[in-house]
Design an enzyme around this catalytic site. Structure first.
Site, PDB file in Angstrom:
ATOM      1  N   LYS A  70       0.628   8.424   1.520  1.00 12.09           N
ATOM      2  CA  LYS A  70       1.882   8.488   0.762  1.00 12.09           C
ATOM      3  C   LYS A  70       3.022   8.534   1.763  1.00 12.09           C
ATOM      4  O   LYS A  70       2.830   8.921   2.918  1.00 12.09           O
ATOM      5  CB  LYS A  70       1.916   9.745  -0.113  1.00 12.09           C
ATOM      6  CG  LYS A  70       2.858   9.651  -1.282  1.00 12.09           C
ATOM      7  CD  LYS A  70       2.272   8.914  -2.476  1.00 12.09           C
ATOM      8  CE  LYS A  70       3.305   8.710  -3.561  1.00 12.09           C
ATOM      9  NZ  LYS A  70       2.724   8.191  -4.794  1.00 12.09           N
TER      10      LYS A  70
ATOM     11  N   ASP B 169       7.194   4.345  -5.936  1.00  9.96           N
ATOM     12  CA  ASP B 169       7.017   5.651  -6.596  1.00  9.96           C
ATOM     13  C   ASP B 169       8.417   6.022  -7.083  1.00  9.96           C
ATOM     14  O   ASP B 169       9.275   5.126  -7.251  1.00  9.96           O
ATOM     15  CB  ASP B 169       6.448   6.689  -5.607  1.00  9.96           C
ATOM     16  CG  ASP B 169       5.990   7.982  -6.297  1.00  9.96           C
ATOM     17  OD1 ASP B 169       4.908   7.990  -6.889  1.00  9.96           O
ATOM     18  OD2 ASP B 169       6.731   8.988  -6.266  1.00  9.96           O
TER      19      ASP B 169
END
Ligand code: NDP
Length: 452
Positions: A127, A167
């Site tokens: 991430k 995201d």
């Protein structure tokens, strides 16, 4: 013995990663829920898998300088946490939001390891992101930020190495600027990012995938209890990518979404949300939901300031099914009590870790079905992998082909989580099922690959 080892690893995290509360929360949930597996098979403790899996393989932190529209140099922090590559190249989104810090990126990267494993596809966990806030910035400012961010990140990513995606705060526009810069710096037109535009290597149905997938998951979950979505009153927090396409699919399948939210407030549209106006206001106009309420006079608008800090208006609206689809820890114990009181039968997580641990305990103790985000929102990353497959074979599948594959993947994920919960005598507990199934594949691969 197992409990003590779990506590020891959690103590290590608390000592070595001070202030990373969200990461600690995510690690505690996973490690505690896999205790039945650790008791049944000693090889995971014998090989120190817990100690190894909570430490990222690589953490990259970098400065991002960019020039704003008035010619002033601004500075933000950039992150990429490459957490685990045991089962495939790193894969996971980028989040641009002022609250992003190392703990946020580590919690999201840790969750991603098990989510990606659950999809059944060959993708590792990662991430990234930045504390940059795209809100209120001009397109040119966002472009200059993305170019500067990629000028550092490109050194660490690639189609077989690490493939970032979107995201919170990173959508079609941001992926475009990031991809353009990646291409310029490497000279390669390759699938090093997913969520790309359809004209330049993207997959049809990727935009819809997380929201649609979340609804498919809920459908599978309800079927086990002889229920379905037809005419169910639903509330969906957020009004970004995941929430919008959750609402769209719910409408398609005959449910009735009546409320959604953003960082400023909540709309309660009792006659049912109008998806076209929602997209016009949020996806196209980038406006607040207040603008939606102006278009629909029969819609109630509740300002975020009207609720105390530990409660959120959306969960106090009567519903059959709740879809937390905005951000982490947005559904608290106070909210859970309201949902139970109002007869909610299912909480289906579209966001990552949106429900606080005490709220989860309360929901489960009161017989509310619970779909954990790791499983329920995995449709986005699964479709990203389908985008990677299309890029590798230089083909483009049509919308229906991708949607059919997505629906099947969500069915498989549900079955895996459900069957694994049963195998370990926690029938119906999808947190246990999803975490054990996701962990087992990664941990077994780590053992096979030796002490790397
Ligand atoms: P978006 O940026 O598209 O939308 C986020 C929405 O949540 C916006 O409506 C935003 O409000 C609201 N929001 C964000 N932060 C807060 C906050 N602190 N308080 C209240 N509201 C907030 O993001 P996505 O829809 O892509 O992501 C939503 C969630 O789903 C995240 O948890 C993400 O990690 C998860 N997820 C996303 C995937 C994807 O494919 N996009 C895949 C899997 C999980 P506002 O409009 O005012 O900014």
């Amino acid at each position: 013995m197992v409990k003590e080892r779990v506590e020891k690893v959690l103590d290590y995290i608390a000592t070595c990663s001070p202030g990373q509360d969200e990461f600690y929360q995510a690690a505690r949930e996973v490690l505690e829920s896999i205790e039945p597996l650790l008791k049944a098979e000693s090889k995971y403790l014998d090989n120190n898998i817990l100690e190894r899996i909570v430490v990222p393989e690589r953490t990259i932190i970098f400065r991002v300088n960019w020039v704003d529209d008035s010619g002033v140099v601004q500075t933000n922090l950039g992150y990429r946490v490459q957490f685990n590559s045991a089962i495939g190249p790193y894969k996971g989104g980028l989040r641009f939001h002022p609250t992003v810090n190392l703990g946020t990126v580590k919690f999201l990267g840790f969750e991603q390891i098990f989510k990606n494993s659950l999809t059944g596809l060959q993708i590792g966990g990662a991430k990234g992101g930045s504390n940059f806030d795209p809100k209120g910035k001009s397109d040119n400012e966002v472009m200059r930020f993305c170019q500067s961010f990629m000028s550092e990140l490109y050194k660490y990513i690639g189609k077989n190495r690490d493939v970032p995606a979107g995201d919170i705060g990173v959508g079609h526009r941001e992926i475009g600027y990031l991809f353009g810069q990646y291409k310029k710096l490497t000279g390669e037109f390759e699938g090093a990012l997913t969520g790309k535009g359809i004209n330049w290597g993207g997959s049809l149905a990727r935009k819809q995938a997380t929201g649609y997938g979340s609804v498919y998951f809920a459908e599978n979950h309800l079927t086990v209890y002889n229920k379905d979505l037809k005419d169910k009153i639903c509330v969906v927090s957020g009004s970004g990518n995941v929430a919008t396409y959750t609402i769209e699919k719910l409408i398609n399948l005959g449910a009735k979404p009546v409320a959604c939210s953003d960082s400023k407030g909540t709309i309660y549209h009792k006659s049912g949300i109008d998806i076209a106006s929602l997209k016009a206001v949020k996806e196209i106009g980038r406006e607040s939901l207040k603008a939606y309420a102006k278009i629909h006079p029969d819609c109630e608008y509740i300002d975020v300031a009207h609720y105390p800090k530990d409660a959120h208006a959306i969960w106090h609206i009567p519903c059959d099914i709740a879809f937390p689809s905005a951000t982490q820890n947005e559904l608290t114990l106070v909210d859970a009590k309201a949902l139970v009181k109002n007869g909610c039968i299912l909480v289906n997580e579209g966001a990552n870790m949106p429900t606080t641990p005490d709220a989860i305990d309360y929901l489960q103790a009161n017989g509310v079905l619970f779909s954990p985000g790791k499983a329920a929102n995995a449709g986005g990353v699964a479709t990203s992998q389908l985008e990677m497959s299309q890029n590798a074979s230089m083909t483009q599948w049509n919308f229906e082909e991708v949607d059919i594959k997505l629906r099947q993947i969500m069915k498989n994920i549900f079955k895996k989580a459900h069957d694994t919960a049963k195998e370990f005598e926690h029938d119906g507990n999808l947190i246990v099922g999803a975490n054990i199934a996701g962990f087992r594949k990664v941990a077994d691969s780590m053992i096979d690959e030796g002490s790397i």
